[in-house]
Design a protein around this motif. Sequence first.
Motif, PDB file in Angstrom:
ATOM      1  N   TYR A 185      30.648 -15.908 -43.999  1.00  0.00           N
ATOM      2  CA  TYR A 185      29.899 -15.008 -43.238  1.00  0.00           C
ATOM      3  C   TYR A 185      30.264 -14.773 -41.717  1.00  0.00           C
ATOM      4  CZ  TYR A 185      25.701 -12.914 -40.832  1.00  0.00           C
ATOM      5  OH  TYR A 185      25.004 -12.285 -40.191  1.00  0.00           O
ATOM      6  N   ALA A 186      30.448 -13.291 -41.604  1.00  0.00           N
ATOM      7  CA  ALA A 186      30.652 -12.985 -40.177  1.00  0.00           C
ATOM      8  C   ALA A 186      29.836 -11.723 -39.921  1.00  0.00           C
ATOM      9  CB  ALA A 186      32.089 -13.035 -39.784  1.00  0.00           C
ATOM     10  N   SER A 187      29.308 -11.681 -38.531  1.00  0.00           N
ATOM     11  CA  SER A 187      28.767 -10.496 -38.245  1.00  0.00           C
ATOM     12  C   SER A 187      29.461  -9.890 -36.919  1.00  0.00           C
ATOM     13  CB  SER A 187      27.235 -10.544 -38.175  1.00  0.00           C
ATOM     14  OG  SER A 187      26.545  -9.267 -38.020  1.00  0.00           O
ATOM     15  N   ILE A 188      29.603  -8.591 -36.752  1.00  0.00           N
ATOM     16  CA  ILE A 188      30.141  -8.136 -35.766  1.00  0.00           C
ATOM     17  C   ILE A 188      29.271  -6.719 -34.972  1.00  0.00           C
ATOM     18  CG2 ILE A 188      32.074  -6.737 -34.828  1.00  0.00           C
ATOM     19  CD1 ILE A 188      33.894  -8.248 -36.825  1.00  0.00           C
ATOM     20  N   GLY A 189      29.084  -7.013 -33.590  1.00  0.00           N
ATOM     21  CA  GLY A 189      28.430  -5.806 -33.174  1.00  0.00           C
ATOM     22  C   GLY A 189      27.023  -6.122 -32.754  1.00  0.00           C
ATOM     23  N   ILE A 190      26.790  -7.543 -32.726  1.00  0.00           N
ATOM     24  CA  ILE A 190      25.473  -8.140 -32.175  1.00  0.00           C
ATOM     25  C   ILE A 190      25.181  -7.804 -30.725  1.00  0.00           C
ATOM     26  CG2 ILE A 190      24.080 -10.232 -32.015  1.00  0.00           C
ATOM     27  CD1 ILE A 190      24.801  -9.449 -34.887  1.00  0.00           C
ATOM     28  N   ARG A 191      23.815  -7.477 -30.358  1.00  0.00           N
ATOM     29  CA  ARG A 191      23.341  -7.166 -29.269  1.00  0.00           C
ATOM     30  C   ARG A 191      21.892  -7.541 -29.000  1.00  0.00           C
ATOM     31  NH1 ARG A 191      25.445  -2.734 -31.400  1.00  0.00           N
ATOM     32  NH2 ARG A 191      24.400  -0.675 -31.338  1.00  0.00           N
ATOM     33  N   SER A 192      21.207  -7.678 -30.178  1.00  0.00           N
ATOM     34  CA  SER A 192      19.960  -7.863 -30.266  1.00  0.00           C
ATOM     35  C   SER A 192      19.519  -9.009 -31.207  1.00  0.00           C
ATOM     36  CB  SER A 192      19.080  -6.603 -30.605  1.00  0.00           C
ATOM     37  OG  SER A 192      17.935  -6.534 -30.819  1.00  0.00           O
ATOM     38  N   GLY A 193      18.553  -9.920 -30.811  1.00  0.00           N
ATOM     39  CA  GLY A 193      17.808 -10.951 -31.379  1.00  0.00           C
ATOM     40  C   GLY A 193      16.681 -11.688 -30.845  1.00  0.00           C
ATOM     41  N   SER A 194      15.892 -12.198 -31.457  1.00  0.00           N
ATOM     42  CA  SER A 194      14.905 -13.066 -30.731  1.00  0.00           C
ATOM     43  C   SER A 194      15.409 -14.516 -30.590  1.00  0.00           C
ATOM     44  CB  SER A 194      13.864 -13.397 -31.808  1.00  0.00           C
ATOM     45  OG  SER A 194      14.316 -14.285 -33.061  1.00  0.00           O
ATOM     46  N   LYS A 195      14.595 -15.223 -29.516  1.00  0.00           N
ATOM     47  CA  LYS A 195      15.208 -16.317 -29.256  1.00  0.00           C
ATOM     48  C   LYS A 195      15.394 -17.473 -30.290  1.00  0.00           C
ATOM     49  CE  LYS A 195      14.012 -19.624 -25.172  1.00  0.00           C
ATOM     50  NZ  LYS A 195      12.928 -20.038 -24.385  1.00  0.00           N
ATOM     51  N   GLU A 196      14.612 -17.176 -31.351  1.00  0.00           N
ATOM     52  CA  GLU A 196      14.372 -17.949 -32.412  1.00  0.00           C
ATOM     53  C   GLU A 196      15.690 -17.670 -33.159  1.00  0.00           C
ATOM     54  OE1 GLU A 196      11.719 -16.418 -31.591  1.00  0.00           O
ATOM     55  OE2 GLU A 196      10.767 -17.987 -30.728  1.00  0.00           O
ATOM     56  N   GLU A 197      16.060 -16.473 -33.481  1.00  0.00           N
ATOM     57  CA  GLU A 197      17.148 -16.156 -34.080  1.00  0.00           C
ATOM     58  C   GLU A 197      18.637 -16.635 -33.460  1.00  0.00           C
ATOM     59  OE1 GLU A 197      15.971 -11.969 -34.157  1.00  0.00           O
ATOM     60  OE2 GLU A 197      16.993 -12.221 -36.137  1.00  0.00           O
ATOM     61  N   HIS A 198      18.489 -16.659 -31.983  1.00  0.00           N
ATOM     62  CA  HIS A 198      19.648 -17.404 -31.313  1.00  0.00           C
ATOM     63  C   HIS A 198      19.836 -18.664 -31.677  1.00  0.00           C
ATOM     64  CE1 HIS A 198      19.908 -13.509 -29.350  1.00  0.00           C
ATOM     65  NE2 HIS A 198      20.901 -13.674 -29.047  1.00  0.00           N
ATOM     66  N   SER A 199      18.722 -19.496 -31.639  1.00  0.00           N
ATOM     67  CA  SER A 199      18.631 -20.979 -31.830  1.00  0.00           C
ATOM     68  C   SER A 199      19.102 -21.096 -33.459  1.00  0.00           C
ATOM     69  CB  SER A 199      17.152 -21.590 -31.826  1.00  0.00           C
ATOM     70  OG  SER A 199      16.658 -21.308 -30.394  1.00  0.00           O
ATOM     71  N   PHE A 200      18.500 -20.305 -34.225  1.00  0.00           N
ATOM     72  CA  PHE A 200      18.897 -20.697 -35.788  1.00  0.00           C
ATOM     73  C   PHE A 200      20.348 -20.426 -35.938  1.00  0.00           C
ATOM     74  CE2 PHE A 200      20.059 -18.986 -39.690  1.00  0.00           C
ATOM     75  CZ  PHE A 200      19.522 -20.010 -40.725  1.00  0.00           C
ATOM     76  N   ALA A 201      21.082 -19.353 -35.256  1.00  0.00           N
ATOM     77  CA  ALA A 201      22.457 -19.120 -35.202  1.00  0.00           C
ATOM     78  C   ALA A 201      23.321 -20.270 -34.703  1.00  0.00           C
ATOM     79  CB  ALA A 201      22.935 -17.593 -34.680  1.00  0.00           C
ATOM     80  N   ALA A 202      22.944 -20.835 -33.467  1.00  0.00           N
ATOM     81  CA  ALA A 202      23.585 -21.817 -32.913  1.00  0.00           C
ATOM     82  C   ALA A 202      23.298 -23.190 -33.786  1.00  0.00           C
ATOM     83  CB  ALA A 202      23.035 -21.996 -31.478  1.00  0.00           C
ATOM     84  N   GLU A 203      22.295 -23.290 -34.310  1.00  0.00           N
ATOM     85  CA  GLU A 203      22.306 -24.592 -35.130  1.00  0.00           C
ATOM     86  C   GLU A 203      23.004 -24.501 -36.370  1.00  0.00           C
ATOM     87  OE1 GLU A 203      17.684 -24.890 -35.663  1.00  0.00           O
ATOM     88  OE2 GLU A 203      17.588 -25.371 -33.568  1.00  0.00           O
ATOM     89  N   ASN A 204      23.046 -23.481 -36.807  1.00  0.00           N
ATOM     90  CA  ASN A 204      23.919 -23.347 -38.178  1.00  0.00           C
ATOM     91  C   ASN A 204      25.096 -22.917 -38.082  1.00  0.00           C
ATOM     92  OD1 ASN A 204      21.543 -23.705 -40.433  1.00  0.00           O
ATOM     93  ND2 ASN A 204      20.649 -22.577 -38.861  1.00  0.00           N
ATOM     94  N   GLY A 205      25.593 -22.567 -37.164  1.00  0.00           N
ATOM     95  CA  GLY A 205      26.858 -22.185 -36.711  1.00  0.00           C
ATOM     96  C   GLY A 205      27.441 -20.800 -37.128  1.00  0.00           C
ATOM     97  N   ALA A 206      26.467 -19.991 -37.426  1.00  0.00           N
ATOM     98  CA  ALA A 206      26.675 -18.665 -37.902  1.00  0.00           C
ATOM     99  C   ALA A 206      27.696 -17.984 -36.959  1.00  0.00           C
ATOM    100  CB  ALA A 206      25.482 -17.888 -37.670  1.00  0.00           C
ATOM    101  N   CYS A 207      28.515 -17.105 -37.615  1.00  0.00           N
ATOM    102  CA  CYS A 207      29.719 -16.719 -36.820  1.00  0.00           C
ATOM    103  C   CYS A 207      29.513 -15.283 -36.596  1.00  0.00           C
ATOM    104  CB  CYS A 207      31.047 -16.697 -37.954  1.00  0.00           C
ATOM    105  SG  CYS A 207      32.415 -15.761 -37.395  1.00  0.00           S
ATOM    106  N   LEU A 208      29.027 -15.055 -35.297  1.00  0.00           N
ATOM    107  CA  LEU A 208      28.627 -13.926 -34.744  1.00  0.00           C
ATOM    108  C   LEU A 208      29.616 -13.321 -33.594  1.00  0.00           C
ATOM    109  CD1 LEU A 208      24.909 -14.571 -34.377  1.00  0.00           C
ATOM    110  CD2 LEU A 208      25.922 -13.745 -36.420  1.00  0.00           C
ATOM    111  N   PHE A 209      29.894 -12.074 -33.516  1.00  0.00           N
ATOM    112  CA  PHE A 209      30.498 -11.504 -32.397  1.00  0.00           C
ATOM    113  C   PHE A 209      29.679 -10.390 -31.936  1.00  0.00           C
ATOM    114  CE2 PHE A 209      33.286 -13.509 -35.103  1.00  0.00           C
ATOM    115  CZ  PHE A 209      34.093 -14.261 -34.696  1.00  0.00           C
ATOM    116  N   THR A 210      29.439 -10.226 -30.552  1.00  0.00           N
ATOM    117  CA  THR A 210      28.681  -9.094 -29.925  1.00  0.00           C
ATOM    118  C   THR A 210      29.574  -7.884 -29.514  1.00  0.00           C
ATOM    119  OG1 THR A 210      29.237  -9.994 -27.659  1.00  0.00           O
ATOM    120  CG2 THR A 210      27.551 -10.815 -28.653  1.00  0.00           C
TER     121      THR A 210
END
Length: 291
Positions: A161-186
């Motif tokens: 999974y990867a997501s591109i275009g990110i510029r909005s998310g809650s603090k909890e979502e950012h924590s989840f992404a970091a903990e789970n190594g989600a592949c995100l590009f802003t």
Amino acid sequence: MFQKCGFADASGELEGADYVVIGLPFDSTTSFRSGSRDGPNAIRLASLNFESYERDCDVDLADLNICDLGNMELGSDPAYAWATIKEGIALLPDNVVPVFLGGEHSIAPPIIGGLVQKRHSELGVLVLDAHMDLREEYGCTRFSHACTSRRILEIEGARSYASIGIRSGSKEEHSFAAENGACLFTSREVREMGIDSVLDAALESLSCEQLYISLDLDALDPAYAPAVGNPEPFGLTPWDVKRVIERLATRAVGFDISELTPAYDRGETALMAASLARWFIAVKARGNKGY
Ligand code: MN
Ligand code: MN
């Protein structure tokens, strides 16, 4: 003399079709601007604006076997809608490439789950979105369009999974992404590095040969696609999105475009959606021609 108002150049029958267009008019979990249930027909209408010949690909869509199956009846209950989408996908002929017109972005997880089951193969998923969509639940439901990527990550068989275009998310979502190594590009990374560099990095995570592309239209800057459920400034350009499709379509087993809210449109967002859907088909057809 009489013209059916389906997706342009999609006049073929299901039997023998290489591409199917399917409308998913579901918007029950909308959180800001509502009305994406009217998206599929607005995209169809906009598609009539374009020439059937796509010059960059030297492909004439009128020469392809494209079938517009119409819209699924999805009701208003998300669990019912998800089950219906999966059932519908199971009924499709093998190897036909579906292009789904939303509807809100919550249509994507059941599409991907349905395609994984149907094809008995793992998929890499590329999401284009302004939002992380990583909430466990939103508005008392796990089916919300604010939970789309979280649900995709739970699909067995959606291996990468990867997501591109990110510029909005809650603090909890950012924590989840970091903990789970989600592949995100802003979107900032896309602006600073260029879409090709970002895509190269995303493709390192998208290890599967077969991909699925999910386009939440709010990935685009509202200057180009203003009529979406949750507009978010500082987004991608149409050229960025076009380039992603250009590079990935040949590996894609399906594609969705979601979150168009026609009531807020002067036509430009529907035209963008229709143009990108046609671009996906044309690039894929060019690949299949052996270019
Ligand atoms: Mn989304
Ligand atoms: Mn979004």
